[in-house]
Design a protein around this motif. Structure first.
Motif, PDB file in Angstrom:
ATOM      1  N   VAL A  23      66.680  20.167  40.644  1.00 27.10           N
ATOM      2  CA  VAL A  23      65.533  21.028  40.341  1.00 27.10           C
ATOM      3  C   VAL A  23      64.485  20.923  41.446  1.00 27.10           C
ATOM      4  O   VAL A  23      63.920  21.940  41.907  1.00 27.10           O
ATOM      5  CB  VAL A  23      64.921  20.651  38.977  1.00 27.10           C
ATOM      6  CG1 VAL A  23      63.577  21.345  38.776  1.00 27.10           C
ATOM      7  CG2 VAL A  23      65.874  21.009  37.849  1.00 27.10           C
ATOM      8  N   ALA A  27      63.375  24.062  43.755  1.00 24.82           N
ATOM      9  CA  ALA A  27      61.981  24.497  43.633  1.00 24.82           C
ATOM     10  C   ALA A  27      61.248  24.382  44.964  1.00 24.82           C
ATOM     11  O   ALA A  27      60.477  25.289  45.350  1.00 24.82           O
ATOM     12  CB  ALA A  27      61.270  23.667  42.566  1.00 24.82           C
ATOM     13  N   SER A  28      61.461  23.288  45.683  1.00 25.28           N
ATOM     14  CA  SER A  28      60.789  23.119  46.977  1.00 25.28           C
ATOM     15  C   SER A  28      61.281  24.146  47.992  1.00 25.28           C
ATOM     16  O   SER A  28      60.499  24.622  48.833  1.00 25.28           O
ATOM     17  CB  SER A  28      61.020  21.707  47.507  1.00 25.28           C
ATOM     18  OG  SER A  28      62.404  21.461  47.710  1.00 25.28           O
ATOM     19  N   LEU A  31      59.494  27.478  47.102  1.00 22.13           N
ATOM     20  CA  LEU A  31      58.061  27.377  47.334  1.00 22.13           C
ATOM     21  C   LEU A  31      57.751  27.376  48.830  1.00 22.13           C
ATOM     22  O   LEU A  31      56.836  28.076  49.292  1.00 22.13           O
ATOM     23  CB  LEU A  31      57.508  26.116  46.677  1.00 22.13           C
ATOM     24  CG  LEU A  31      55.996  25.902  46.763  1.00 22.13           C
ATOM     25  CD1 LEU A  31      55.252  27.090  46.151  1.00 22.13           C
ATOM     26  CD2 LEU A  31      55.599  24.603  46.062  1.00 22.13           C
ATOM     27  N   VAL A 146      56.594  18.369  45.512  1.00 21.48           N
ATOM     28  CA  VAL A 146      57.439  18.931  44.457  1.00 21.48           C
ATOM     29  C   VAL A 146      58.329  17.846  43.868  1.00 21.48           C
ATOM     30  O   VAL A 146      58.468  17.723  42.637  1.00 21.48           O
ATOM     31  CB  VAL A 146      58.277  20.102  44.994  1.00 21.48           C
ATOM     32  CG1 VAL A 146      59.342  20.513  43.974  1.00 21.48           C
ATOM     33  CG2 VAL A 146      57.386  21.294  45.311  1.00 21.48           C
ATOM     34  N   VAL A 150      58.107  16.642  39.979  1.00 20.65           N
ATOM     35  CA  VAL A 150      59.284  16.754  39.109  1.00 20.65           C
ATOM     36  C   VAL A 150      59.594  15.407  38.471  1.00 20.65           C
ATOM     37  O   VAL A 150      59.881  15.312  37.269  1.00 20.65           O
ATOM     38  CB  VAL A 150      60.496  17.279  39.902  1.00 20.65           C
ATOM     39  CG1 VAL A 150      61.791  17.073  39.116  1.00 20.65           C
ATOM     40  CG2 VAL A 150      60.324  18.756  40.230  1.00 20.65           C
TER      41      VAL A 150
END
Length: 345
Positions: A23, A27-28, A31, A146, A150
């Motif tokens: 995740v 996500a990073s 982003l 990130v 997380v």
């Protein structure tokens, strides 16, 4: 040594940590891509992969370590490019310079490795310009943040169960060794059995160290962990229990050594030996009560009363056995005090 022993761990990484790492990497990536759409966000995803660790405290340290390593690495790459220009061998120069810069700054092994990797990536897949270098540092910080978030927000990891298990294992083994010593005192054994009893007692040192390491990991997992308030008391109970049991390891080893060094067959016939053996069994019983308190085993049945209800009083031992009897009595006194919690502030 087998190849599997080299490349495989004894236990699997928790599946939750694998999912959290995935995740964080995804996500990073998106982003950083939103901030720098013209570049493939490799630095961000790599940072996120490295920052998700078994504890929040370790994640925070990795985030700092990774960001510092990238910052120094891109600066080295930028400086090397400005100094030597665009040369085919510039990557090798940057790697060597990075290693010596890390040595000069006395950085951790993680940062020391990160510097040449970052310098190499900047020179091989990017452009050695101030704008590109600054963008890669920001991208790395995005990935590190990130990964840290997380790990904090999605079930922050705790290492309390391994600590509890290690302390329980140590307590149970100490109780077993006390009962083994009781059997040795009342039943004549040969030299091989006495040596085995001493070696078994000495093995408690490894269990004590394992319990201490597990407690240390448990403490670390609570550092910066948002769940620490709820679970701190649980760990402190295990810490207090380990503090009481650590001296018992020394006493058990001392008793096993005294019996082995001063044993002869007539020792089992001395009345004091039977009394000491009974006290050792009582100590093992009470130690189990102390260790199992609050566990499922303890809750399964009715509460047992302690067995160490009165001190042992013996007559003067025979001249040939007064050393071993005296040594056992002194160690037994200390065992009794630790188990009963006497003399502690």
């Amino acid at each position: 040594m087998r190849l599997a022993d080299i490349v495989q761990a004894s236990t699997r990484v928790p599946l939750l940590q694998v999912a959290k790492t995935a995740v964080a990497a995804v996500a990073s990536w998106f982003l950083a891509l939103a901030v720098f759409p013209e570049q493939v966000p490799v630095f961000a995803s790599v940072a996120a992969l490295l920052v998700v660790q078994p504890s929040v405290n370790q994640s925070f340290g990795k985030a700092i370590e990774r960001s510092l390593g990238v910052l120094v690495g891109v600066l080295v790459a930028l400086g090397a490019a400005l100094l030597f220009g665009e040369q085919s061998w510039l990557v090798l120069v940057a790697i060597v310079l990075s290693l010596f810069v890390a040595w000069a700054l006395r950085l951790t092994p993680g940062s020391s490795v990160q510097i040449p990797i970052s310098a190499m990536l900047v020179l091989s897949i990017g452009a050695a310009t101030p704008e590109y270098a600054a963008a890669r540092v920001v991208e790395t910080i995005i990935g590190a943040l990130v990964g840290l978030l997380v790990n904090v927000l999605i079930v922050p990891p705790l290492a309390l169960a391994p600590a509890r298990l290690a302390v329980l294992r140590l307590g149970r083994r100490i109780a077993e060794e006390l009962e083994r010593l009781a059997a040795v005192l009342t039943e004549p054994d040969d030299r091989a059995e006495l040596d085995a009893a001493l070696e078994s007692a000495r093995a408690l040192r490894e269990l004590r160290q394992a319990a201490s390491d597990a407690i240390r990991s448990g403490r670390e997992s609570l550092t910066l962990n948002p769940r620490r308030t709820r679970y701190r008391d649980q760990l402190e109970r295990d810490v207090a229990l380990l503090d009481r049991m650590e001296p018992l390891v020394t006493q058990v080893i001392g008793m096993a050594r005294a019996v082995r060094d001063h044993w002869d067959a007539s020792l089992s016939e001395v009345p004091a030996s039977a009394g000491i053996a009974e006290e050792l069994r009582r100590a093992a019983h009470d130690l189990r009560l102390l260790v199992e308190a609050g566990t499922e085993t303890d809750d399964a049945g009715p509460e047992e009363p302690p067995a160490l209800t009165r001190p042992l009083v013996i007559a003067a031992p025979p001249p040939g056995h007064w050393i071993v009897i005296g040594a056992l009595m002194e160690d037994l006194r200390r065992v009794r005090e630790e188990i009963r919690g006497e003399g502690r502030s």
